[in-house]
Design a protein around this motif. Structure first.
Motif, PDB file in Angstrom:
ATOM      1  N   VAL A 481       0.832  -1.207   0.000  1.00 10.99           N
ATOM      2  CA  VAL A 481       0.000   0.000   0.000  1.00 10.99           C
ATOM      3  C   VAL A 481       0.869   1.260   0.000  1.00 10.99           C
ATOM      4  O   VAL A 481       0.571   2.247  -0.669  1.00 10.99           O
ATOM      5  N   GLU A 482       1.981   1.197   0.731  1.00  7.11           N
ATOM      6  CA  GLU A 482       2.858   2.377   0.841  1.00  7.11           C
ATOM      7  C   GLU A 482       3.992   2.363  -0.186  1.00  7.11           C
ATOM      8  O   GLU A 482       4.908   3.187  -0.121  1.00  7.11           O
ATOM      9  N   ASN A 483       3.944   1.411  -1.110  1.00  8.69           N
ATOM     10  CA  ASN A 483       4.970   1.298  -2.152  1.00  8.69           C
ATOM     11  C   ASN A 483       6.378   1.118  -1.572  1.00  8.69           C
ATOM     12  O   ASN A 483       7.345   1.725  -2.021  1.00  8.69           O
ATOM     13  N   LYS A 484       6.484   0.278  -0.544  1.00 12.58           N
ATOM     14  CA  LYS A 484       7.778   0.068   0.124  1.00 12.58           C
ATOM     15  C   LYS A 484       8.341  -1.333  -0.087  1.00 12.58           C
ATOM     16  O   LYS A 484       9.335  -1.692   0.528  1.00 12.58           O
ATOM     17  N   LEU A 485       7.702  -2.147  -0.922  1.00 10.72           N
ATOM     18  CA  LEU A 485       8.205  -3.516  -1.131  1.00 10.72           C
ATOM     19  C   LEU A 485       9.509  -3.462  -1.915  1.00 10.72           C
ATOM     20  O   LEU A 485       9.555  -2.916  -3.019  1.00 10.72           O
ATOM     21  N   ASP A 486      10.546  -4.027  -1.361  1.00  4.48           N
ATOM     22  CA  ASP A 486      11.870  -4.026  -1.982  1.00  4.48           C
ATOM     23  C   ASP A 486      11.880  -4.976  -3.181  1.00  4.48           C
ATOM     24  O   ASP A 486      11.569  -6.160  -3.051  1.00  4.48           O
ATOM     25  N   THR A 487      12.250  -4.455  -4.349  1.00  3.89           N
ATOM     26  CA  THR A 487      12.244  -5.293  -5.558  1.00  3.89           C
ATOM     27  C   THR A 487      13.332  -6.371  -5.519  1.00  3.89           C
ATOM     28  O   THR A 487      13.253  -7.350  -6.260  1.00  3.89           O
ATOM     29  N   ARG A 488      14.326  -6.207  -4.640  1.00  2.00           N
ATOM     30  CA  ARG A 488      15.336  -7.266  -4.513  1.00  2.00           C
ATOM     31  C   ARG A 488      14.732  -8.497  -3.835  1.00  2.00           C
ATOM     32  O   ARG A 488      15.066  -9.626  -4.167  1.00  2.00           O
ATOM     33  N   ASP A 489      13.852  -8.260  -2.860  1.00  2.00           N
ATOM     34  CA  ASP A 489      13.189  -9.372  -2.165  1.00  2.00           C
ATOM     35  C   ASP A 489      11.919  -9.825  -2.885  1.00  2.00           C
ATOM     36  O   ASP A 489      11.496 -10.975  -2.752  1.00  2.00           O
ATOM     37  N   SER A 494       5.876  -9.644 -13.768  1.00  2.00           N
ATOM     38  CA  SER A 494       5.301  -8.716 -14.755  1.00  2.00           C
ATOM     39  C   SER A 494       4.800  -7.517 -13.962  1.00  2.00           C
ATOM     40  O   SER A 494       4.429  -7.654 -12.801  1.00  2.00           O
ATOM     41  N   GLU A 495       4.806  -6.347 -14.579  1.00  5.19           N
ATOM     42  CA  GLU A 495       4.484  -5.127 -13.824  1.00  5.19           C
ATOM     43  C   GLU A 495       3.107  -4.583 -14.155  1.00  5.19           C
ATOM     44  O   GLU A 495       2.625  -4.696 -15.277  1.00  5.19           O
ATOM     45  N   SER A 496       2.496  -3.947 -13.121  1.00  5.79           N
ATOM     46  CA  SER A 496       1.242  -3.208 -13.320  1.00  5.79           C
ATOM     47  C   SER A 496       1.593  -1.865 -13.948  1.00  5.79           C
ATOM     48  O   SER A 496       2.748  -1.463 -13.931  1.00  5.79           O
ATOM     49  N   PRO A 497       0.590  -1.146 -14.475  1.00  9.60           N
ATOM     50  CA  PRO A 497       0.873   0.180 -15.032  1.00  9.60           C
ATOM     51  C   PRO A 497       1.396   1.136 -13.960  1.00  9.60           C
ATOM     52  O   PRO A 497       1.189   0.925 -12.771  1.00  9.60           O
ATOM     53  N   ALA A 498       2.059   2.190 -14.400  1.00  8.43           N
ATOM     54  CA  ALA A 498       2.648   3.157 -13.468  1.00  8.43           C
ATOM     55  C   ALA A 498       1.598   3.795 -12.574  1.00  8.43           C
ATOM     56  O   ALA A 498       1.900   4.319 -11.514  1.00  8.43           O
ATOM     57  N   ALA A 499       0.330   3.748 -12.996  1.00  5.08           N
ATOM     58  CA  ALA A 499      -0.752   4.353 -12.193  1.00  5.08           C
ATOM     59  C   ALA A 499      -0.807   3.746 -10.800  1.00  5.08           C
ATOM     60  O   ALA A 499      -1.198   4.389  -9.841  1.00  5.08           O
ATOM     61  N   TRP A 500      -0.405   2.433 -10.691  1.00  6.32           N
ATOM     62  CA  TRP A 500      -0.318   1.856  -9.340  1.00  6.32           C
ATOM     63  C   TRP A 500       0.983   2.371  -8.752  1.00  6.32           C
ATOM     64  O   TRP A 500       2.072   1.996  -9.153  1.00  6.32           O
ATOM     65  N   ASN A 501       0.877   3.266  -7.781  1.00 11.73           N
ATOM     66  CA  ASN A 501       2.099   3.788  -7.180  1.00 11.73           C
ATOM     67  C   ASN A 501       2.229   3.307  -5.743  1.00 11.73           C
ATOM     68  O   ASN A 501       2.908   3.905  -4.928  1.00 11.73           O
ATOM     69  N   GLY A 502       1.528   2.211  -5.429  1.00  6.08           N
ATOM     70  CA  GLY A 502       1.592   1.703  -4.056  1.00  6.08           C
ATOM     71  C   GLY A 502       0.736   2.544  -3.163  1.00  6.08           C
ATOM     72  O   GLY A 502      -0.103   2.059  -2.435  1.00  6.08           O
ATOM     73  N   SER A 503       0.942   3.860  -3.222  1.00  7.94           N
ATOM     74  CA  SER A 503       0.109   4.743  -2.423  1.00  7.94           C
ATOM     75  C   SER A 503      -1.099   5.176  -3.225  1.00  7.94           C
ATOM     76  O   SER A 503      -1.794   6.107  -2.859  1.00  7.94           O
ATOM     77  N   GLY A 504      -1.354   4.502  -4.343  1.00  5.57           N
ATOM     78  CA  GLY A 504      -2.558   4.783  -5.136  1.00  5.57           C
ATOM     79  C   GLY A 504      -3.779   4.670  -4.262  1.00  5.57           C
ATOM     80  O   GLY A 504      -4.752   5.391  -4.407  1.00  5.57           O
ATOM     81  N   ALA A 505      -3.700   3.745  -3.305  1.00  7.45           N
ATOM     82  CA  ALA A 505      -4.803   3.570  -2.373  1.00  7.45           C
ATOM     83  C   ALA A 505      -5.010   4.831  -1.564  1.00  7.45           C
ATOM     84  O   ALA A 505      -6.120   5.237  -1.285  1.00  7.45           O
TER      85      ALA A 505
END
Length: 590
Positions: A481-489, A494-505
């Motif tokens: 939700v806060e867009n803090k998930l580390d992409t290394r972990d 496949s990626e969602s569109p840029a409109a999902w910014n984690g904090s989109g919520a």
């Protein structure tokens, strides 16, 4: 159905109505519905017989049972695309037809071989043949399962011969979930140096989703939506499914023998009763995620309110006094029955708690959290564990405590493990502990340094000393939700569109909408799939995060739902050879 207007159960029922029953409704002769075991469970999860009757269905039959022919009527077949189902269907029309015509609906993609067999023998009787893409069970408004407890053994047993096939089947089922929700999500998985299952499943789902939306009926490719699908292994958090949890639903399913959501109990007069704990019971929906302390306080209050409204004498509420009230007040029976059930269930839970569980909980929480009630770090985990081992608890209770001790240290030595096994007296059942290694959970300390995940600070949220642990999956939900998930972990498959910014919520929250339900429908949605089963406490977190972040709906699912004792039995059984379960056998014929 009770629950959210946009909950999974309602979405599923709406789709079944629109596809399966729409064609049949046009004919007065289409009143027979024929189901296999899976579709029986699917329909039972989202509708009642009265709902079916509203769709003009008056007879529901079992595909596999001998049925009387009704040659003047047409039948709706709602079934899985397996050899067994198709053979049973063909047998209904060869050599002599049981029904005038058939409307056939498959839960998922029907292989060409099976479809051609049907065409060869039954073409002139088939009026409709459709695939509705729905091979999962909507367990609750925000919880789904693949109805496959045997997947645990197939994926994690070293003797398994159908791991690849099981992961393929789970991937197919996840694709039907996404299709039902009309989502084409970005897919991420939890990277694990020991296990590859999450990565494999993510790749399979991604490939199958791409193929599904390329073959969409509309003839145009569906682009990625703002949803995310996260896939994680059970080893990601071995603690949550083992702990004694004190919220109502989790506690009841751990301590009371509840089978298929059915609670059996004895009434005051000694007669056997049973109650279904599902979302048709609004009191259950209201109470299921509350701490048992609140539940025990609230139910008697509710009963007293009803009593007062009928000018009953005030006094201690007991099962006996409720029985008397029900006899005197027929109009209140339904409401009172609901509350009587929960008063009884809460009493049962508290009885187990005060007899055994209360003493266990402090040690379990200290081991799980790594600190005591005052926040002082646990320096010697063995001192915390020892009182549990010396007390005459059951074998399962002691094994659970030993596991929490081992998890807290990220593994122990061979010598120490042997001493613990002797203490618990499970020399001939050591698989309860040793087999966790098959899930990628460290049991024996290795020379490799194993980093424990950093947890969110939650000391301000704690309200109960014996419920300080928070499932790790809740940290993940909040990080998304806060867009803090580390992409290394958490690499992107496949990626969602840029409109999902984690904090989109969060940004969606700032817009003024009619209601929280509307917000959720138009906001972001993310789905978490746990390989190897989910616990009731993890299910609860999906609702907590959804309620905290109004415009983001969290849906959680797995092959099946776990209770601590069932999980231990499954862990132990990993040493055995191939297990045959109905679900796997049924689907493997496809």
């Amino acid at each position: 159905m009770a629950g959210s207007e946009y909950g999974l159960k309602r979405i599923v029922w709406k789709k079944i109505k629109e596809i399966v029953f729409a064609d049949g409704k046009k004919s007065e002769l289409c009143k027979i519905l024929i189901l296999d075991p899976f579709t029986t469970k699917l329909l039972s999860s989202c509708c009642k017989m009265s709902d079916l009757m509203a769709e003009k269905i008056t007879i529901v039959e079992d595909l596999y049972k001998i049925r009387q022919p009704v040659p003047e009527m047409k039948a709706i077949y709602f079934m899985s695309p397996t050899h067994k189902c198709v053979e049973a269907f063909i047998a209904d029309f060869k050599p002599k037809p049981k029904y005038k015509a058939a409307y056939v609906y498959f839960t998922d993609y029907c292989p060409d071989e099976l479809f051609n067999n049907m065409k060869m023998y039954c073409a002139k009787y088939i009026r409709v043949c459709k695939e509705i893409n729905m091979s999962f069970i909507p367990q609750e408004a925000q919880v789904f399962t693949c109805d496959n407890p045997g997947a645990f053994h197939s994926i994690y047993s070293p003797h398994s011969q159908d791991k690849k096939k099981t992961l393929e089947t789970l991937a197919d089922q996840l694709v039907t979930l996404c299709a039902t929700l009309d989502e084409n999500p970005g897919i991420r998985y939890k990277k694990d140096s020991n296990m590859e299952n999450a990565k494999t499943l993510a790749e399979l789902v991604d490939k199958k989703l791409t193929r599904h939306y390329e073959l969409d009926d509309s003839g145009k490719k569906k682009e990625k939506t703002q949803a995310q699908l996260l896939i994680v292994e059970r080893s990601f958090d071995p603690v949550s499914p083992i702990l004694h949890e004190l919220t109502y639903q989790a506690m009841a399913n751990d301590l009371i023998n509840i089978q298929n959501d059915t609670y059996k109990y004895k009434s005051k007069d000694g007669s056997e009763k049973q109650a279904l704990l599902n979302e048709d019971d609004m009191l259950w929906v209201k109470l299921r995620h509350k701490h048992i302390a609140e539940v025990s306080e609230q139910i008697p209050k509710m009963v007293k309110e009803i009593s007062a409204s009928k000018k009953q004498q005030d006094g201690k509420i007991t099962i006996g006094s409720l029985a008397q009230m029900m006899k005197k007040m027929p109009s209140f029976r339904k409401q009172m029955t609901e509350q009587t059930i929960h008063l009884q269930l809460a009493e049962d839970c508290m009885s187990h708690f005060s007899n055994n569980v209360e003493k266990l909980c402090k040690a379990e929480q200290d081991l799980a959290v790594g600190s005591d009630v005052d926040g002082v770090k646990v320096k010697d985990s063995m001192r915390t564990l020892l009182p549990v081992l010396l007390h005459p608890y059951s074998t399962h209770e002691k094994v659970r405590a030993v596991l929490l001790y081992i998890f807290s240290l990220n593994g122990t030595t061979d010598e120490n493990l042997n001493k613990l096994i002797q203490h618990v007296k499970i020399e001939d059942q050591r698989e309860f502990i040793l087999n966790w290694k098959e899930l990628g959970v460290p049991i024996i300390t290795s020379s490799l340094f194993s980093r424990k995940p950093t947890r969110r600070e939650r000391s301000q949220e704690e309200r109960y000393n014996l419920s300080r642990w928070t499932p790790v999956i809740k940290d993940v939900m909040e990080d998304v939700v806060e867009n803090k998930l580390d992409t290394r972990d958490w690499p992107h498959q496949s990626e969602s569109p840029a409109a999902w910014n984690g904090s989109g919520a969060v940004s969606a929250r700032q817009k003024h909408k009619a209601s929280a339900q509307d917000e959720r429908r138009t906001g972001s949605r993310f789905i978490i799939f746990v390989i190897g089963g989910i616990s009731y406490s993890e299910m609860r977190t999906a609702y907590e995060v959804t309620n905290a972040v109004k415009s983001c709906e969290v849906i959680i699912g797995s092959s099946h739902i776990l209770t601590p004792n069932r999980l231990l039995d499954d862990i132990k059984a990993l040493s055995k050879g191939p297990m045959e379960t109905f679900t796997i056998e049924e689907r493997s014929n496809a």
